[in-house]
Design an enzyme around this catalytic site. Sequence first.
Site, PDB file in Angstrom:
ATOM      1  CD  GLN A  78      -3.139  -0.674   2.210  1.00 50.23           C
ATOM      2  OE1 GLN A  78      -2.706  -0.517   3.349  1.00 50.23           O
ATOM      3  NE2 GLN A  78      -4.419  -0.846   1.961  1.00 50.23           N
ATOM      4  CB  THR A  85       1.558  -5.584   9.047  1.00 55.74           C
ATOM      5  OG1 THR A  85       2.574  -4.939   9.820  1.00 55.74           O
ATOM      6  CG2 THR A  85       1.927  -7.053   8.875  1.00 55.74           C
ATOM      7  CG  HIS A  86      -2.270  -3.074   5.728  1.00 54.58           C
ATOM      8  ND1 HIS A  86      -2.785  -1.797   5.787  1.00 54.58           N
ATOM      9  CD2 HIS A  86      -2.420  -3.585   6.975  1.00 54.58           C
ATOM     10  CE1 HIS A  86      -3.215  -1.547   7.005  1.00 54.58           C
ATOM     11  NE2 HIS A  86      -3.000  -2.614   7.751  1.00 54.58           N
ATOM     12  CG  ASN A  87       3.027  -7.568   3.803  1.00 49.99           C
ATOM     13  OD1 ASN A  87       2.658  -7.516   4.965  1.00 49.99           O
ATOM     14  ND2 ASN A  87       4.174  -7.097   3.406  1.00 49.99           N
TER      15      ASN A  87
END
Length: 581
Positions: free
Chosen positions: A332, A499-501
Amino acid sequence: MATELDKVEVVTVGVGWTGGIIAAELAKEGANVVGLERGKGRSTEDFQQVHDEYRYAIRYDLMQDLSKETVTFRNHSDERALPMRQLGSFLLGEGVGGSGVHWNGQTWRFLPYDLEIKTLTDEKYGENKLDENYTIQDWGITYDELEPYFYQFEETTGISGEENPMSAPRSNPYPTPPMKETPITLRFKEAANNLDLHPGHIPSGNLSEAYENPDGETIAKCQYCGFCERFGCEYGAKSTPNVTVLPTAEKTGNFDLRTHSNVTEVMYDGNRATGVKYVDLQTGEEFIQPADVVVLTSYVMNNVRLLLNSGIGRPYDRATGSGVIGKNYCYQILPGATGFFENEKFNTYMGAGALGAAVDDYNGDNFDHTDLDFIHGGVAAITQTGQRPINNNIVPKDTPNWGAEFKNESLKYYHRALSVSCQGASMPHRENYLDLDPDYTDNFGYPLLRLTYDYTEQDRNLHDFLMDKCADILHEMGADIVEPTEMTDHYNIVPYQTTHNTGGAIMGGDPETSAVNNYSQMWDVDNLFVVGASAFAHNGGYNPTGTVGALAYRAAEGIIKFREENGQLVEANKTKNSKLA
Ligand SMILES: Cc1cc2nc3c(=O)[nH]c(=O)nc-3n(C[C@H](O)[C@H](O)[C@H](O)COP(=O)(O)OP(=O)(O)OC[C@H]3O[C@@H](n4cnc5c(N)ncnc54)[C@H](O)[C@@H]3O)c2cc1C
Ligand code: SF4
């Protein structure tokens, strides 16, 4: 030699939100479920009286130990990747509950546009809005079809929120009312209304009131302690797997949770997954756990790595664009701005992980992109998560990095600096992907996952648009100084971002271009389900876990169906968007 254990019906690899949801739903159905989690067990009691910022927020006590396993990273495929030796850009969770223990709790639903992004973009803007290197595709499920599963997650977790006309449509109100209004959220909402935007509270997994969920689990009322993100909740007031789905699974008597159990391989006979191989990290013993159904719930990185290390699925090949495992890795962007208020204080030390207000007007296709050189957008929000003492020294840009002036300005602005920022959507690009590193291995000799990733032109254009919108809101809020956050030349894995993989084992309607169907069932291996944000075909303009939860409930329903029917649950559809089976 590995010891072979008795066969069970379902084994999950990893016990965070996705593993917990699968365990609860299947155990309630009477299936015997083994949950293999490589970290340790933990519960609310472990977090009492330990608001220790250094231990949790700086030294990452609840997160993965990178000396045992990490990822390697490079910006481009012509570079050599190097191991990430310290957690930075993203914080990989470890231990029972996964990152669900130390998450903030902002619980959004992706928009209808997200799930049919290719079809809707082509229809409205033509097929050449983005060039052919952007591999956007529909998810193989529509928003209306996924809506009940969104609610199932929200009902289980008791999410506190309020209706917002620009957010995804809802069939039910939020289970609990929104969190408190504060001077910060009020100021943001006033400014947004003045700009003809549509503000609302962020849907929150820190609950506004005590709640009992349909499974009889109770979640307490948030105390706004401010030690939320990166911390476990000492009050049991944050919705986590540990206070919701895991007790539900355990109560059935059908759930066997094994901690310190590191899965190294999925056992695969060329047709079916026969179980998993794991190492007991306390004794070093190796085991094979046979199972009728194997469910990968080990987060994006390990879901993809386990598939590749087990030789399952067709690895993505960047040169030809063929293959699917590792494809469409997305992250993101974080456009935003910081406002400094010379004559006002806002008590920023108080807060909660998901306390804040947001506007959806610049997200998805909520605004016209005809004359813009990007698609999608992002939610623009102000959060009040609690400015903890060590890590919060927000000062204007021209302040020195050290010395008396830095100290004075830090103290002055501690309560006078507010940020408005976006979770900017990320579109998949042919050059951004996951594969196995040829040089580096983990403790057990298995190749590490390699991440090849950089910002795209679409990211840059979207970033600048959203950054200006955030600055406009801060001006309207009355900030005396407004400093926009410029984008760096390249993606940098060192500073924390989100932590938006997402991606790497994406869902879709066509087995040629996706790894799993809309039940998260692998097209190539009927009894293997790969659950989590690895299934996202692109990354939307919100935090992911509301959508991860919905997909996990949908996967649980699929596994229940699979126990009865066997075989593929969805007919492959070579068109862009397949309907549900
Ligand atoms: C600081 C922080 C704040 C966040 N805030 C938000 C937020 O506000 N809103 C939001 O939507 N999302 C947020 N997230 C993201 C959210 O936490 C994740 O989307 C969610 O936890 C993912 O759930 P999961 O089950 O897929 O993976 P995880 O929670 O990562 O669980 C995976 C588990 O698998 C285990 N595991 C991995 N590999 C193996 C293996 N080989 N063998 C055995 N076990 C294994 C891990 O130890 C881990 O416990 C945040 C994340 C972080 C780190
Ligand atoms: S802010 Fe609320 S939910 Fe978060 S840790 Fe504190 S009491 Fe728990």
